[in-house]
Write a protein that holds these residues in place. Structure first.
Motif: not given
Length: 624
Positions: A143-154, A237-250
């Motif tokens: 299973a791909r991590p949610d943020h990695e696109p399929s070859p077709e989407l890429a 081109l970017c497919t970032p991880q969804e709703r990553d709450r640990e993105w060091n906002r502060d």
């Protein structure tokens, strides 16, 4: 080179189809029509696995072609030797052997038993074909991590970007390189990569290096350790991880990249969008895959409004559902772009053919009066002024009248439905004695108390979004997928072993016996594990009876229910017989549940097609 014996190697139905040169439905027909076709020896009901040597022998008896390539054989041997949880690390070291690069300090060293396989890969006469095949099998099997696109989407994202041989393309969350590989195939002059996971990053870099395309990889989080500040890209081109709450906002609160507003803590996608805009040339373009909710969340209103006012956001395209679920592509150009600031936003919703998205974007870009041009059935040009209301929602109902289309989705659903019905097994035969004698029983709690079972719980602090070790998540367990998360091992982490019975919370799936894919992976909360300390306990027998929901315990959690579960006190030989029957029951139940969901979608499409005239009942032939 002499191949090692294949007695321990496993094949999926897709592998068998590829090796024998047929389509997958043909394999399903073989299983149904030939009583001597080998039965599954592992996997799940929806993803069965078959013994390589048994399938090869069957093909020989029935004069079917069986032509595995080097990638097939090496991949299956690697799964047997390396183990599922370390297969990505193995692929990274294969890449280093093929390119001759030194391993980075962050990368775990290969195990000594991998060396023969690594040496075999390094000596292969066609390294591009070998590595491409290995990566394809990895993305098909795991299973791909949610943020990695399929070859077709890429491929779709690269086509929308219209990559040219002069372009430098940046992917700041490259993963295993699906987007980067598509850009290189399209002819990009240079591909810049960054990822915080060294394993995935090296796999991505190897894919690009083997094509001969110039590339550079930086390891680290691009938001906090941006490695490409000195090289503006023509396309990002970017497919970032969804709703990553640990993105060091502060830590990044006063960062100059937040030109359109400081992203909320739960809107990491808006941080990545602004990062990409900061790394593209004035005449360049940015395409980011985001969850569909990013277009409507209240917390992101201010940034969406600023992107619209600046004329930066040009299009919001709903991704066809067969490529990705509940996802949009945002197409953006920097405010310094030499093109005229647009008055409208392109919106595409409901299109199932990727060609519609490409056509609508191409027409929209060259149109002078975007509110009048024919953009296609599912596309709409929305005036920016209409979007800048209190909600700043970027989705609107279609204003273009729909036209009749060929119900391709109905045909696809019908084909899949027929395939599953043909593959559906018969229920296991269960004897019903005239005078049943209930066997003596025991409970999981009693087995734990006696030391025959150990109950292990995943620690709450176990992470799943960064690290080198695969992590099994509740979603993986519910969907029957291998581990998709990645984390690091702490002092209380639970490492899975083959034969462990993985127990979910109530309502979050069925207990499952850990197999090769889960071996040595970490466990994510709130999952737990029952581990037998006695060889007298059969894991499949235990998992089968944990699936039973006792009356009067509907309010309990799955794991507290597990402790109270009762099961027959049988010998180990009897347990194996019961375990096989229980597994057949579970497999059939899962297949029927999936079949029910598919049938619901097919019925909906069939009614719509009959109503719109895109399908008509097929009349029976004249019996005269």
């Amino acid at each position: 080179m002499t191949a090692e014996p294949d007695s321990d190697l496993l094949l999926s139905a897709g592998d068998i189809a590829r090796i024998t040169g047929v389509r997958r439905p043909a394999v399903s027909n073989w299983r149904r029509r030939y009583p001597d076709f080998p039965g599954p020896v592992g996997g799940t009901a929806t993803h069965p696995l078959f013994a390589w040597d048994q399938v090869e022998a069957w093909c020989g008896r029935h004069r079917k072609p069986f032509r595995p390539d080097a990638a097939d054989r090496l991949w299956r041997r690697a799964e047997a030797v390396v183990g599922g949880s370390a297969i990505a690390l193995f692929l990274a070291h294969v890449g280093l052997h093929l390119t001759g690069d030194d391993p980075p300090a962050q990368l775990e060293l290969p195990a000594p038993e991998w060396e023969p396989l690594l040496a075999e890969a390094a000596q292969h006469p066609d390294p591009v074909a070998l590595y491409t095949g290995l990566v394809e099998r990895y993305t098909e099997t795991w299973a791909r991590p949610d943020h990695e696109p399929s070859p077709e989407l890429a491929e779709l994202m690269v086509q929308l970007a219209e990559v040219t041989p002069a372009d430098t393309v940046l992917d700041p969350t490259c993963g295993t390189g699906a987007l980067a590989a598509a850009a290189a195939t399209a002819g990009a002059a240079r591909v810049l990569l960054q990822d915080r996971d060294p394993v995935r990053g090296i796999i991505a870099r190897t894919r690009i290096q083997l094509t001969g395309t110039d590339t550079r990889l930086v390891l680290g989080d691009a938001l906090t350790e941006d490695g490409h500040t000195d090289t503006p890209a023509d396309l990002v081109l970017c497919t970032p991880q969804e709703r990553d709450r640990e993105w060091n906002r502060d830590e990044l609160e006063i960062d100059p990249r937040w030109r359109y507003g400081l992203p909320p803590s739960n809107e990491s996608e808006l941080a990545w969008i602004q990062h990409c805009l900061a790394r593209v040339r004035p005449e360049g373009q940015v395409i980011v895959r985001v969850p569909a909710a990013t277009a409507t969340r209240r917390s992101g209103r201010r940034i969406r409004a600023n992107l619209l006012r600046a004329g930066v956001l040009r299009a919001v395209l709903e991704v066809p559902h067969h490529l990705d679920s509940d996802a949009h592509l945002w197409l953006l150009c920097p405010p310094e772009s030499p093109t005229e600031r647009p008055t409208h936003l392109l919106s595409v919703t409901g299109a199932e053919d990727p060609t519609e998205l490409r056509t609508a974007w191409a027409r929209f870009r060259v149109a002078t009066e975007t509110d009048r041009v024919d953009l296609g059935e599912h596309a709409t040009a929305i005036a920016r002024s209409e979007l800048l209301d209190q909600d700043v929602s970027l989705t609107r109902p279609q204003t273009v009248a729909p036209t009749v289309e060929t119900p391709q989705r109905l045909v696809e659903l019908h084909t899949e439905l027929e395939r599953l019905l043909a593959e559906l097994p018969h229920p296991p035969r269960l004897a019903t004695p005239a005078q049943p004698i209930p066997p003596p029983t025991t409970s999981v709690a009693a087995l734990v108390a006696s030391g025959q079972l150990t109950l292990l719980r995943a620690p709450q602090e176990q992470t799943t979004d960064g690290g080198d070790i695969p992590v099994l998540t509740p979603t993986d367990l519910r969907r029957g997928h291998p581990p998709s998360g990645h984390g690091t091992a702490g002092p209380d982490s639970v490492r899975l072993c083959r034969g462990d019975v993985i127990v979910p919370p109530r309502g979050e799936g069925c207990p499952r016996v850990a197999g090769p894919a889960e071996d040595a992976a970490l466990l994510s909360p709130p999952l737990a594990v029952l581990r037998a300390t006695s060889p007298e306990l059969d894991p499949q027998f235990l998992a089968g009876f944990l699936n039973e929901q006792p009356a009067g315990r509907r309010g309990s959690t799955g794991q507290s229910r597990a402790r109270g579960a009762e099961l027959p006190a049988l010998s180990s030989a009897q347990q194996r017989v019961y375990g096989e029957a229980l597994q057949e029951i579970t497999d059939l139940e899962e297949q029927l549940q999936y079949l029910s969901r598919l049938a619901g979608r097919w019925a909906e499409e069939a009614r719509r097609a009959l109503r719109t005239g895109t399908a008509t009942p097929q009349e029976a032939p004249d019996a005269r």
